[in-house]
Design a protein around this motif. Structure first.
Motif: not given
Length: 213
Positions: A24-26, A39-41, A50-55
């Motif tokens: 998804v990021a790519e 990061m929110s999007a 976002k907490t899960t993503l930041w983990s």
């Protein structure tokens, strides 16, 4: 419940989640650019917090580095397979050159390079991450091969890194530059790639072959 999962399955699920985040990021980086990707999007598109993503990734820089690492991993394995000492140096460099050009000419790779050039001045870490994870890794692998060929007498003695730089530049002297700057043009044909690689190998061996002066 996740807590009762066997460790192997739990790790596999985490690896799958990590790959999904990177994919998804790519796509987001290529479509929106680095500055406009948040990061929110990405968390919203993934359907998590976002907490899960930041983990998984503490920052956007870390996430971009993971995109680069994922793209280069399979490619490096293919390059290793191309540089096997069979059929001579010219044959190995031809295999390498074809793989290399096909990769850098692909839509995602060309888009990523345009992104880096557009945003590296505002985000110096972006250019540094790309250089160390992409071009420098490829050049280092090719330099090791050049040194081995020099030691075996199949190339003349010299600076292996310089030889690697020159061969990569020769491979990129034709359709690569048109592809990089002219977005609307289609991906070059196999015939165009083969012609560029043939010219590169011929020129390189004239300069670095065992009988070259």
């Amino acid at each position: 419940m996740h807590g009762s999962e066997p460790p192997g399955r739990r790790e596999a699920r985490k690896a799958d989640r990590r790959r999904a985040i990177v994919d998804v990021a790519e796509r987001s980086f290529l479509e929106r650019g680095f500055a406009k990707t948040s990061m929110s999007a990405i968390a919203t598109e993934l359907g998590g917090s976002k907490t899960t993503l930041w983990s998984y990734f503490p920052s956007k820089d870390d996430l971009f580095a993971a995109v680069l690492d994922q793209k280069i991993a399979v490619f490096q394995n293919a390059l290793d397979g191309a540089l096997i000492p069979t059929e001579g140096t010219a044959a190995a460099l031809t295999r390498f050159g074809r793989l290399f050009l096909a990769k850098v000419l692909s839509s995602s790779s060309a888009g990523l390079q345009r992104l880096i050039m557009a945003e590296a001045e505002r985000f110096p870490n972006l250019g540094e991450a790309f250089a160390t994870r992409g071009p420098e890794r490829v050049r280092a692998r090719l330099s090791r091969y050049m040194a081995e060929e020099m030691a075996a007498g199949r190339l003349r003695q010299g600076d292996a890194e310089r030889a690697a730089r020159q061969f990569l530049s020769l491979c990129q002297a034709g359709c690569y530059l048109d592809r990089l700057w002219r977005h609307a043009r289609p991906i070059p044909s196999e015939a165009s790639i083969d012609a560029d690689v043939t010219d590169a190998v011929d020129t390189f061996m004239r300069a670095w072959g065992p009988d070259a002066k």
